[in-house]
Design a protein around this motif. Structure first.
Motif, short mmCIF file in Angstrom:
data_model
loop_
_atom_site.label_atom_id
_atom_site.label_comp_id
_atom_site.label_asym_id
_atom_site.label_seq_id
_atom_site.Cartn_x
_atom_site.Cartn_y
_atom_site.Cartn_z
N PHE A 17 0.83 -1.20 0.00
CA PHE A 17 0.00 0.00 0.00
C PHE A 17 0.87 1.25 0.00
O PHE A 17 0.61 2.20 -0.74
N PHE A 18 1.92 1.28 0.83
CA PHE A 18 2.88 2.38 0.82
C PHE A 18 3.43 2.61 -0.58
O PHE A 18 3.54 3.74 -1.06
N ASN A 19 3.81 1.51 -1.24
CA ASN A 19 4.41 1.61 -2.57
C ASN A 19 3.43 2.17 -3.60
O ASN A 19 3.84 2.86 -4.54
N ARG A 57 5.60 9.16 -11.06
CA ARG A 57 6.94 8.67 -10.72
C ARG A 57 7.31 9.07 -9.30
O ARG A 57 6.87 10.12 -8.81
N PRO A 58 8.13 8.25 -8.62
CA PRO A 58 8.51 8.57 -7.23
C PRO A 58 9.11 9.96 -7.07
O PRO A 58 8.86 10.63 -6.07
N ASP A 59 9.91 10.43 -8.04
CA ASP A 59 10.51 11.76 -7.90
C ASP A 59 9.45 12.85 -7.97
O ASP A 59 9.55 13.88 -7.28
N ILE A 60 8.40 12.65 -8.77
CA ILE A 60 7.32 13.62 -8.84
C ILE A 60 6.53 13.63 -7.54
O ILE A 60 6.15 14.69 -7.02
N GLY A 106 5.61 16.60 -2.16
CA GLY A 106 5.64 16.76 -0.71
C GLY A 106 5.47 15.49 0.08
O GLY A 106 5.14 15.53 1.26
N VAL A 107 5.72 14.33 -0.56
CA VAL A 107 5.61 13.03 0.12
C VAL A 107 7.00 12.41 0.19
O VAL A 107 7.66 12.23 -0.84
N ALA A 108 7.47 12.08 1.39
CA ALA A 108 8.76 11.42 1.57
C ALA A 108 8.55 10.14 2.36
O ALA A 108 7.56 10.00 3.08
N ARG A 109 9.50 9.21 2.25
CA ARG A 109 9.33 7.94 2.93
C ARG A 109 10.67 7.33 3.34
O ARG A 109 11.73 7.70 2.83
#
Length: 271
Positions: A63-65, A89-92, A97-100
């Motif tokens: 779910f996180f992914n 994409r993860p960079d977008i 404003g989402v980091a993990r």
């Protein structure tokens, strides 16, 4: 779908629109014939600490992914701060404003703690390739400011060995370093995947206090996967429980603690 889940979904929908930071609607992820996440609705309000729990294999990290762009949801939509980020994409997603952090630590092992955090700043840097090659005054100023900020973030998470190679840090400090690197991207929402794994009770309590500090002083919302129930119950405003990819319960820590379906999922039907 049970009456219990219908009720908790209604609670999530009833969060005022202006209070919603992340809204995941109908998220499913299927790998071949395996349904890893099944039609999950999930909301994170502004300045909240929300936890996602469940037995091993419940679908939490999947779910996180889906939220962070590492997986494309099979069905469903993810909205962050009013913007559709579904399958971006993860960079977008990071720039939004989402980091993990990750369940298995992912650091640049032969770089120092400070350098690792500086890497996390790249989504916010303004320097371009030409400036970096020419080493312009702007680039040098930005690098100096970035190094100072990296060391401030390491101090914030309680990591003293700022110039130590990441590979030489104790496991608990590596966890802290990963959080500092995530904070370097200036997130509005921080996703932590089992951050207290490998920490002793004192370190876990320090991390709990850090999460409270990030929420109150930095205005950062936190979405937490964690197996330490003491941390979960003491830090969470709201808890969602997954089992076999489905949401089986949702509510306050006390409500979740007393929910028969949660007890059965963790301890079995005999409990």
């Amino acid at each position: 779908m049970s009456d219990q889940i219908t009720a908790v979904d209604k609670v999530a929908v009833d969060v005022a629109p202006e209070d919603v930071l992340l809204d995941a609607a109908g998220i499913s992820k299927v790998f071949g014939g395996l349904v890893a996440v099944n039609d999950v609705n999930f909301v994170v309000p502004h300045k909240a600490i929300v936890s996602l729990i469940g037995p091993n294999g419940a679908g939490k990290t999947t779910f996180f992914n889906c939220l962070t762009g590492l997986y494309r949801p099979t069905t469903g939509r993810v909205s962050f701060d009013g913007v559709d980020i579904t399958a971006k994409r993860p960079d977008i997603v990071t720039r939004a404003g989402v980091a993990r952090t990750f369940q298995n630590i992912k650091l640049f092992r032969t770089m120092t703690a400070t350098e690792n955090v500086q890497v996390g700043m790249h989504p916010r840097l303004r320097a371009r390739v030409t400036g970096m090659v020419l080493r312009t005054p702007f680039v040098r100023r930005e690098e100096k400011a970035g190094r100072e900020r990296a060391r401030e973030l390491l101090e914030l998470v309680g990591l003293k060995r700022k110039d130590e190679l990441a590979m030489n840090l104790p496991y608990g400090d590596q966890r802290r370093l990963e959080i500092a690197r995530a904070l370097a991207s200036e997130p509005k929402l921080l996703l932590l995947d089992e951050p207290t794994a490998g920490m002793n009770a004192k370190e876990s309590e320090e991390l709990r206090r850090l999460m409270e500090k990030l929420r109150t002083e930095q205005d950062i919302s936190i979405l937490l996967i964690e197996h330490d129930m003491k941390v979960i119950m003491n830090v969470s405003d709201h808890i969602t429980v997954l089992d076999h990819g489905e949401k089986i319960a949702e509510g306050t820590p006390q409500e979740v603690r007393e929910n028969p379906r949660v007890i059965e999922a963790y301890l079995g039907s005999q409990a």
